[in-house]
Design an enzyme around this catalytic site. Sequence first.
Site, PDB file in Angstrom:
ATOM      1  N   TYR A 160      -2.012  -5.978  17.139  1.00 47.83           N
ATOM      2  CA  TYR A 160      -2.195  -5.283  15.857  1.00 47.83           C
ATOM      3  C   TYR A 160      -3.531  -4.548  15.810  1.00 47.83           C
ATOM      4  CZ  TYR A 160      -2.603  -4.681  10.778  1.00 47.83           C
ATOM      5  OH  TYR A 160      -2.761  -4.158   9.518  1.00 47.83           O
ATOM      6  N   ILE A 181       0.829  -1.206   0.000  1.00 51.09           N
ATOM      7  CA  ILE A 181       0.000   0.000   0.000  1.00 51.09           C
ATOM      8  C   ILE A 181       0.861   1.253   0.000  1.00 51.09           C
ATOM      9  CG2 ILE A 181      -1.624   1.335   1.405  1.00 51.09           C
ATOM     10  CD1 ILE A 181      -2.873  -1.351   2.273  1.00 51.09           C
ATOM     11  N   ASP A 207      13.398   3.752  10.968  1.00 50.55           N
ATOM     12  CA  ASP A 207      12.602   2.952  11.889  1.00 50.55           C
ATOM     13  C   ASP A 207      11.774   3.937  12.705  1.00 50.55           C
ATOM     14  OD1 ASP A 207      11.570   1.426  13.948  1.00 50.55           O
ATOM     15  OD2 ASP A 207      13.443   0.336  14.342  1.00 50.55           O
ATOM     16  N   VAL A 208      10.456   3.891  12.544  1.00 46.81           N
ATOM     17  CA  VAL A 208       9.608   4.895  13.194  1.00 46.81           C
ATOM     18  C   VAL A 208       9.551   4.732  14.708  1.00 46.81           C
ATOM     19  CG1 VAL A 208       8.182   5.299  11.150  1.00 46.81           C
ATOM     20  CG2 VAL A 208       7.485   3.553  12.819  1.00 46.81           C
ATOM     21  N   ARG A 225      12.211   0.489   6.199  1.00 48.46           N
ATOM     22  CA  ARG A 225      13.011  -0.070   7.295  1.00 48.46           C
ATOM     23  C   ARG A 225      13.838  -1.253   6.839  1.00 48.46           C
ATOM     24  NH1 ARG A 225      12.243  -3.982  11.339  1.00 48.46           N
ATOM     25  NH2 ARG A 225      10.221  -4.490  10.423  1.00 48.46           N
ATOM     26  N   GLY A 260       4.266  -0.139   9.461  1.00 47.04           N
ATOM     27  CA  GLY A 260       3.700  -0.976  10.508  1.00 47.04           C
ATOM     28  C   GLY A 260       4.223  -2.396  10.441  1.00 47.04           C
ATOM     29  N   ILE A 292      -6.536  -6.642   1.452  1.00 46.68           N
ATOM     30  CA  ILE A 292      -5.856  -6.050   0.299  1.00 46.68           C
ATOM     31  C   ILE A 292      -4.747  -6.984  -0.168  1.00 46.68           C
ATOM     32  CG2 ILE A 292      -4.612  -4.021  -0.558  1.00 46.68           C
ATOM     33  CD1 ILE A 292      -7.494  -3.437   0.296  1.00 46.68           C
ATOM     34  N   LYS A 316      -4.163  -0.446  15.496  1.00 46.88           N
ATOM     35  CA  LYS A 316      -4.868   0.145  14.366  1.00 46.88           C
ATOM     36  C   LYS A 316      -6.130   0.890  14.811  1.00 46.88           C
ATOM     37  CE  LYS A 316      -2.106  -0.998  11.029  1.00 46.88           C
ATOM     38  NZ  LYS A 316      -1.403   0.045  10.242  1.00 46.88           N
TER      39      LYS A 316
END
Length: 234
Positions: free
Chosen positions: A140, A14, A48-49, A34, A77, A173, A144
């Site tokens: 997860y 995505i 890397d967030v 990443r 994510g 998806i 979200k």
Amino acid sequence: MTRSALVTGGNRGIGLAVARSLAGAGHRVAVTYRTGPAPSGFLAVRCDVTDPDAVDAAFRAAEAEHGPPEIVVSNAGITRDSLLLGMSDADLHAVLDANLVGAARVARRATSGMLRKRWGRLVFLSSIMGFSGSPGQTNYAASKAGLVGLARSLAWELGARGITSNVVLPGLIDTDMITELDPRRRDELVGRTALGRVGTPEEVAAAVGFLTAPEAGFVTGAVVPVTGGLGMGQ
């Protein structure tokens, strides 16, 4: 009008479709990644967030090349699936930090430049699992779901300065993530999808494209489902 855009997790799936869509609309696009190879055709920055210094460095790289990002799409994510009873604290915290806290870090770093320009678009990629829940994905799904509260709080905090904050909610998806699904679980989810098929990353990117366009200037705090009907009413 051409804008500076930043997409986190933009090297595949995505995120890559969103980056291509924004570039196709004429924007100057930077992407973070990443792991894996850097995507071609964009300013690509390894990030890397979960690391505040890495987030700052990614923004500084984008600012140096394209100017302060005015469109920021938070897509990065991870998953660490298991039933909660057997889930380690490390896996619980890793997913929450990457998917939710990481998105907050990115948004916090983005807003200073947007506030100066009195214009900005924040878009957070959530998941239908954050609304329906999913066995083995408590970490997860929680991360979200939390993006909705984050985005709507930012809509209140930033709206008077011309900055919108919205959520796109993908269903099932066609990305690497669904290849990890048990085939029976995949078939079950497709059976619960009104359109009877899996969606494409490009269909999700189209929703992001609308929310980042000038015409969406009066849309904020919204959750836009791209689910094919999966989870209607949730």
